[in-house]
Design a protein around this motif. Structure first.
Motif, PDB file in Angstrom:
ATOM      1  N   GLY A 137     100.380 -90.230 -40.077  1.00 41.36           N
ATOM      2  CA  GLY A 137     100.758 -88.935 -39.524  1.00 41.36           C
ATOM      3  C   GLY A 137      99.949 -88.514 -38.312  1.00 41.36           C
ATOM      4  O   GLY A 137      99.709 -87.325 -38.096  1.00 41.36           O
ATOM      5  N   LEU A 138      99.547 -89.473 -37.492  1.00 34.55           N
ATOM      6  CA  LEU A 138      98.806 -89.181 -36.267  1.00 34.55           C
ATOM      7  C   LEU A 138      99.788 -89.277 -35.098  1.00 34.55           C
ATOM      8  O   LEU A 138      99.695 -90.155 -34.243  1.00 34.55           O
ATOM      9  N   ASP A 139     100.746 -88.375 -35.065  1.00 32.97           N
ATOM     10  CA  ASP A 139     101.788 -88.412 -34.045  1.00 32.97           C
ATOM     11  C   ASP A 139     102.205 -86.991 -33.695  1.00 32.97           C
ATOM     12  O   ASP A 139     101.698 -86.014 -34.258  1.00 32.97           O
TER      13      ASP A 139
ATOM     14  N   PRO B   5      86.178 -98.276 -33.223  1.00 34.49           N
ATOM     15  CA  PRO B   5      86.509 -98.436 -34.648  1.00 34.49           C
ATOM     16  C   PRO B   5      87.808 -97.735 -35.049  1.00 34.49           C
ATOM     17  O   PRO B   5      88.488 -98.180 -35.979  1.00 34.49           O
ATOM     18  N   VAL B   6      88.153 -96.657 -34.352  1.00 35.60           N
ATOM     19  CA  VAL B   6      89.427 -95.982 -34.625  1.00 35.60           C
ATOM     20  C   VAL B   6      90.584 -96.914 -34.277  1.00 35.60           C
ATOM     21  O   VAL B   6      91.540 -97.070 -35.051  1.00 35.60           O
ATOM     22  N   VAL B   7      90.497 -97.546 -33.121  1.00 33.62           N
ATOM     23  CA  VAL B   7      91.535 -98.496 -32.704  1.00 33.62           C
ATOM     24  C   VAL B   7      91.613 -99.659 -33.696  1.00 33.62           C
ATOM     25  O   VAL B   7      92.702-100.106 -34.079  1.00 33.62           O
ATOM     26  N   LEU B   8      90.450-100.140 -34.145  1.00 30.77           N
ATOM     27  CA  LEU B   8      90.420-101.227 -35.118  1.00 30.77           C
ATOM     28  C   LEU B   8      91.096-100.814 -36.419  1.00 30.77           C
ATOM     29  O   LEU B   8      91.914-101.573 -36.976  1.00 30.77           O
ATOM     30  N   ALA B   9      90.796 -99.615 -36.918  1.00 27.98           N
ATOM     31  CA  ALA B   9      91.396 -99.143 -38.165  1.00 27.98           C
ATOM     32  C   ALA B   9      92.908 -99.013 -38.030  1.00 27.98           C
ATOM     33  O   ALA B   9      93.664 -99.403 -38.934  1.00 27.98           O
ATOM     34  N   LEU B  10      93.374 -98.481 -36.906  1.00 30.83           N
ATOM     35  CA  LEU B  10      94.821 -98.357 -36.687  1.00 30.83           C
ATOM     36  C   LEU B  10      95.475 -99.726 -36.600  1.00 30.83           C
ATOM     37  O   LEU B  10      96.588 -99.931 -37.118  1.00 30.83           O
ATOM     38  N   PHE B  11      94.807-100.673 -35.969  1.00 30.10           N
ATOM     39  CA  PHE B  11      95.332-102.035 -35.894  1.00 30.10           C
ATOM     40  C   PHE B  11      95.460-102.641 -37.294  1.00 30.10           C
ATOM     41  O   PHE B  11      96.475-103.254 -37.631  1.00 30.10           O
ATOM     42  N   LEU B  12      94.461-102.444 -38.131  1.00 31.62           N
ATOM     43  CA  LEU B  12      94.474-103.008 -39.474  1.00 31.62           C
ATOM     44  C   LEU B  12      95.499-102.326 -40.381  1.00 31.62           C
ATOM     45  O   LEU B  12      96.026-102.943 -41.307  1.00 31.62           O
TER      46      LEU B  12
ATOM     47  N   SER C 210      98.374-101.174 -39.315  1.00 33.65           N
ATOM     48  CA  SER C 210      99.730-101.406 -38.827  1.00 33.65           C
ATOM     49  C   SER C 210     100.412-102.487 -39.646  1.00 33.65           C
ATOM     50  O   SER C 210      99.781-103.420 -40.140  1.00 33.65           O
ATOM     51  N   GLU C 211     101.709-102.326 -39.813  1.00 32.24           N
ATOM     52  CA  GLU C 211     102.518-103.279 -40.567  1.00 32.24           C
ATOM     53  C   GLU C 211     103.776-103.591 -39.768  1.00 32.24           C
ATOM     54  O   GLU C 211     104.181-102.790 -38.914  1.00 32.24           O
ATOM     55  N   PRO C 212     104.408-104.731 -40.011  1.00 36.44           N
ATOM     56  CA  PRO C 212     105.659-105.039 -39.297  1.00 36.44           C
ATOM     57  C   PRO C 212     106.687-103.933 -39.497  1.00 36.44           C
ATOM     58  O   PRO C 212     106.994-103.550 -40.625  1.00 36.44           O
ATOM     59  N   GLY C 213     107.173-103.397 -38.400  1.00 36.78           N
ATOM     60  CA  GLY C 213     108.192-102.362 -38.466  1.00 36.78           C
ATOM     61  C   GLY C 213     107.676-100.966 -38.694  1.00 36.78           C
ATOM     62  O   GLY C 213     108.466-100.015 -38.795  1.00 36.78           O
ATOM     63  N   ARG C 214     106.362-100.810 -38.793  1.00 37.26           N
ATOM     64  CA  ARG C 214     105.804 -99.473 -39.027  1.00 37.26           C
ATOM     65  C   ARG C 214     104.473 -99.316 -38.306  1.00 37.26           C
ATOM     66  O   ARG C 214     103.536-100.052 -38.576  1.00 37.26           O
ATOM     67  N   ARG C 215     104.428 -98.371 -37.368  1.00 36.94           N
ATOM     68  CA  ARG C 215     103.192 -98.131 -36.638  1.00 36.94           C
ATOM     69  C   ARG C 215     102.175 -97.408 -37.510  1.00 36.94           C
ATOM     70  O   ARG C 215     102.531 -96.555 -38.332  1.00 36.94           O
TER      71      ARG C 215
END
Length: 257
Positions: A97-99, A77-84, A86-91
């Protein structure tokens, strides 16, 4: 929901319900049923127990396999949330701020948050046990193998990623996009966090609600989940590994057994 409501808004609401239904929203519902069952049981709450990291097999390497599979699938579900997110040009990781852009600052802030939450949390647990509103939380009941401590550390990191990405980063971002204000967004995030901890008793539910307010407000102002992941991981590592390695007499003296 009105007939003329924009489809994107309806889809966004549905998305939030689906993500939470697959993850911590589901956990919250089960925890509510669990606390109701505990409160209506013949055994008083103070005499009940909750095991957080139990062994899953008497066979060591099968147990290890089950532990790693459980950790891995919990992160889906974490991967799913990050996928949802995500936007063009922005991870999505940059968005919430998970970097590793500022590792030392995040580490310092995370450890400070861990201290601010962990010490009062331990006191609240002991108070809850004394008042009979908190069950005995067995933070780690894994058998002692060479892989026990590494698996407990992975479990702590998994908990941190699941909770801080979903309940803080993802949920705050989505609720704000839906037009929710600061107070209602923070309340929703913190109430959810408190709810899925109710299986441990009333005390931990209230303690995690307070932690949720602090973490949601931190995220709203800083837009970084990494310090929250650091803080949550540190708290759980101390709890899990400390419980696994500490002698029973010491646990009893601290009110942890």
């Amino acid at each position: 929901m009105t007939a003329d409501e924009p489809p994107t808004r309806r889809r966004l609401r549905a998305e939030v319900l689906i993500v939470l239904g697959l993850s911590l929203g589901q956990s919250a519902v089960y925890a509510l049923v669990n606390i109701a069952a505990r409160l209506t049981a013949d055994t008083p709450l103070r005499d009940q127990a909750a095991a957080l990291n139990p062994s899953r097999s008497a066979r060591p390497y099968l147990d290890l396999t089950y532990q790693l599979l459980s950790i891995g699938f919990a992160l889906v579900p974490v991967v799913l949330a990050l996928f949802l997110l995500s936007e063009p040009g922005r991870r999505a990781t940059a968005r919430i701020g998970l970097d590793a852009r500022r590792p030392w600052r995040d580490l310092g802030a995370g450890l400070a948050l861990a201290a601010a939450v962990g010490v009062p949390g331990l006191a609240l647990y002991a108070t809850g046990r004394a008042l009979g509103i908190t069950v005995e939380v067995q933070a780690a009941t894994l058998d002692q193998y060479w892989w026990t401590v590494p698996v407990l550390i992975l479990a702590a990191l998994k908990n941190a990623l699941v909770e801080e990405v979903l309940v803080t980063g993802y949920l705050v971002e989505r609720l704000e996009r839906l037009g929710w204000g600061a107070v209602s967004t923070t309340a929703a995030s913190s109430v959810l966090r408190g709810a899925y901890h109710l299986y441990q008793g009333i005390g931990p539910g209230l303690g995690n609600l307070a932690m949720g307010v602090l973490f949601a407000e931190y995220y709203r102002r800083r837009r970084r989940t990494m310090p929250l992941v650091v803080a949550h991981t540190a708290i759980d590592v101390v709890a899990f590994v400390g419980y696994a390695l500490m002698p029973a007499a010491a646990l009893g003296a601290l009110g942890l057994a």
